[in-house]
Design an enzyme around this catalytic site. Sequence first.
Site, short mmCIF file in Angstrom:
data_model
loop_
_atom_site.label_atom_id
_atom_site.label_comp_id
_atom_site.label_asym_id
_atom_site.label_seq_id
_atom_site.Cartn_x
_atom_site.Cartn_y
_atom_site.Cartn_z
NE ARG A 103 -1.71 0.34 4.01
CZ ARG A 103 -1.12 1.20 4.82
NH1 ARG A 103 -1.28 2.49 4.66
NH2 ARG A 103 -0.37 0.76 5.81
CB CYS A 156 3.54 -7.69 8.95
SG CYS A 156 4.14 -6.35 9.97
N1 PCA Z 1 3.77 -3.39 10.37
C1 PCA Z 1 3.78 -3.50 8.93
C2 PCA Z 1 5.23 -3.75 8.58
C3 PCA Z 1 6.02 -3.36 9.77
C4 PCA Z 1 5.05 -3.26 10.86
O1 PCA Z 1 5.31 -3.09 12.05
C5 PCA Z 1 2.82 -4.56 8.40
O2 PCA Z 1 1.79 -4.82 9.05
O3 PCA Z 1 3.05 -5.12 7.33
#
Ligand code: PCA
Length: 225
Positions: A103, A156
Site C-alpha cells: 500500500r 509483516c
Molecule cells: N507493520 C507493517 C510492517 C512493519 C510493521 O510493524 C505490516 O503490518 O506489514
Amino acid sequence: MVAPTKQKALSLRAPKVLVTGFDPFGGDSLNPSWQAAQALHGRRIAAHSVVAAQLPTVFGQSLKVLGALVREHEPVLVICLGLAAGRGAISIERVGININDARIPDNAGRQPIDETIIPGGPAAYFSKLPIKAMRAAIEAKGIPAEVSQTAGTFVCNQVFYGLMHLLATDRGLKATRGGFIHVPLLPEIGDPSIPLATLVEGLRIGIRTALTTEVDLRQQAGEIS
Ligand code: PCA
C-alpha cells in the site's frame, strides 16, 4: 540461592524464544512492535529465555535478517511482531500468504505489487502457534486478543510467510514453532490502542501459552470488527 554466575550460566543454557519487532515505517517515529519486543528481551518465560531483535521494514532484507537470527540463536519458538494500526486487540495471525502487494513504499522505497514472495511456493502457510489457546489465555486476563485471518500483504505478511516457509523447508527446523502477532497502536500514538505494559503482559501470556500448549483449543475464532 543460586550464585549470580551460576544463574547466568543457567539462563545461557535455557532454550530460547526469539521475538522480533519492526523499525518505524510510513513516517512514524516509533513502532510499538519493537517497543514490546525490547521490553520482553531477557525475560524468562516457562524456563525459556527471550531474545529480542529488530527487523527492518524492508521487503527481502527483513527475511534475510530473520533467517540469520534463527541460525544464530536456534530458538525453539519464534514470534514476529508487527504494528497493525486500526486494530484494537493483540491480533494473532492464522495465515501468511505468498504475495507482496504494498500500500505504501517500504523503508527502502520499494513498493512491490502482486509479487510472489517465494516463486513456486505454496499459496499460504498456517501459523504453527496454538492461536486459539493463546487468544483464550490472553483474554482470560482481561487483555483484548483476537485471531486474525489476514496479516495483510505488506512487510509483516512477507516475514510471516517467509518464516513459515523456512520452518517448513529447513530439515533442522522441523520442530521449531513460529508465527506472527500484530499489535495495536500505543495510546500516546493513536487509537484504538493498548498501553505498552498491558501489551507486554498479554504477549508474555501468549508466549507462555505457546510454550506450554501442544495441541490447540478447538473453538470458534469469532468475528473481527
Ligand atoms: N507493520 C507493517 C510492517 C512493519 C510493521 O510493524 C505490516 O503490518 O506489514
